[in-house]
Design a protein around this motif. Sequence first.
Motif, short mmCIF file in Angstrom:
data_model
loop_
_atom_site.label_atom_id
_atom_site.label_comp_id
_atom_site.label_asym_id
_atom_site.label_seq_id
_atom_site.Cartn_x
_atom_site.Cartn_y
_atom_site.Cartn_z
N LEU A 113 0.88 -1.07 0.07
CA LEU A 113 0.00 0.15 -0.07
C LEU A 113 0.95 1.25 0.04
O LEU A 113 0.60 2.11 -0.61
CB LEU A 113 -0.96 0.02 1.21
N PHE A 114 1.86 1.04 0.80
CA PHE A 114 2.91 2.24 1.09
C PHE A 114 3.69 2.75 -0.42
O PHE A 114 3.60 3.81 -0.66
CB PHE A 114 3.79 2.05 2.13
N VAL A 115 4.10 1.48 -0.94
CA VAL A 115 4.86 1.63 -2.13
C VAL A 115 3.89 2.27 -3.37
O VAL A 115 4.37 2.82 -4.21
CB VAL A 115 5.58 0.02 -2.66
N PHE A 116 2.69 1.58 -3.28
CA PHE A 116 1.67 2.13 -4.46
C PHE A 116 1.59 3.49 -4.18
O PHE A 116 1.54 4.42 -5.31
CB PHE A 116 0.48 1.12 -4.24
N GLY A 117 1.21 3.77 -3.26
CA GLY A 117 0.95 5.42 -2.87
C GLY A 117 2.16 6.39 -3.25
O GLY A 117 2.04 7.25 -3.95
N VAL A 118 3.38 5.73 -2.74
CA VAL A 118 4.26 6.72 -3.28
C VAL A 118 4.72 6.64 -4.93
O VAL A 118 5.26 7.79 -5.35
CB VAL A 118 5.65 5.99 -2.65
N GLY A 119 4.38 5.51 -5.23
CA GLY A 119 4.43 5.50 -6.77
C GLY A 119 3.57 6.51 -7.36
O GLY A 119 3.99 7.16 -8.27
N ILE A 120 2.32 6.49 -7.17
CA ILE A 120 1.17 7.62 -7.77
C ILE A 120 1.74 8.89 -7.40
O ILE A 120 1.50 9.78 -8.46
CB ILE A 120 -0.02 7.07 -6.82
N LEU A 121 2.23 9.10 -6.13
CA LEU A 121 2.79 10.63 -5.87
C LEU A 121 3.81 10.96 -6.80
O LEU A 121 3.95 12.08 -7.31
CB LEU A 121 3.03 10.80 -4.47
N ILE A 122 4.92 10.03 -6.98
CA ILE A 122 6.02 10.29 -7.83
C ILE A 122 5.56 10.43 -9.19
O ILE A 122 6.07 11.34 -9.98
CB ILE A 122 7.00 9.08 -7.97
N GLY A 123 4.69 9.77 -9.64
CA GLY A 123 4.19 9.88 -10.95
C GLY A 123 3.50 11.30 -11.42
O GLY A 123 3.76 11.76 -12.27
N ARG A 124 2.83 11.79 -10.13
CA ARG A 124 2.16 12.83 -10.46
C ARG A 124 3.08 14.21 -10.29
O ARG A 124 3.15 14.87 -11.15
CB ARG A 124 1.13 13.17 -9.21
N TRP A 125 4.06 14.18 -9.27
CA TRP A 125 4.80 15.65 -9.21
C TRP A 125 6.28 15.51 -9.81
O TRP A 125 6.39 16.40 -10.20
CB TRP A 125 5.21 15.60 -7.55
N LEU A 126 6.69 14.20 -10.13
CA LEU A 126 7.85 14.29 -11.04
C LEU A 126 7.80 13.95 -12.45
O LEU A 126 8.32 14.93 -13.31
CB LEU A 126 8.64 13.06 -10.57
N PHE A 127 6.65 13.36 -12.71
CA PHE A 127 6.41 13.15 -14.52
C PHE A 127 5.28 13.75 -14.74
O PHE A 127 4.93 13.81 -16.22
CB PHE A 127 6.42 11.60 -14.52
#
Length: 261
Positions: A113-127
Amino acid sequence: MFWISKYGFTHLSYKAVYSFQSLRLFVLFRIVDPFMHFLFFATLASALVGSDYLNFVVIGNIAYYTCHTMIINFMNMFRMERRFGTLELNIASPTPTLYIIIRKAIVPLLDGLFVFGVGILIGRWLFGISFPLSEIGNLLVLFVITLFSVLCFSLLFACVSLLFSNVNLFLNLALAVFQVFCGVNFSVTLLPNSLEFFSRLLPLTHSIEALRTIYGIEAFSVYSLLMKEFIVGICYLVLSLILVSVMEKAARKKGALLKSI
């Protein structure tokens, strides 16, 4: 309390899987490592085929990294049980073995759950991959079904790993199969028919397509894909339960799971 007690089951399971890490190091590792993973494949895709393909690759790798984390956690949990001699105690315990495994699965589940949430945030703010707020309901359903499917496969893989003294080779092969055959970096429709059929038998394949559809990158029926992913998860769950039952009966009969290991 079950969740916050220093001697609670969840906390002890966490320390068993992450005995070498503090909570602070765990959070840092779960942010930096996925960041570098996504950045590498996004840069590679952009260099080869252009930035238009970037979102496709990043979304696929967010799902893959979640699966990658859960498989490793489950396998490591069983490996530590065997290394420190507590696997036999679980078998001998009056508590059903499956119930013990399910309770210990809370830690890999929360980690996923934590990894998925972090991935979504990285996709939003970085890419700059816009989060589809209108699809948040479908995204939550997809997350639950994906974790269920991956968790069932992880349980099966962890049980199989007990049959080998060194599972690193099989772990790397399994992760490579997921990377290639689940459509992480390209659509599985590009594969030959026989290989595409094989990819459809793996967890994560339908989830990646559904996730890309939710983000508007591909055009499939989300509910159809989620139903197929759920059925795949059920199949792996049944196989896992059968394998756990067989191994438990063998352990009770012989007094040890595998004496040769």
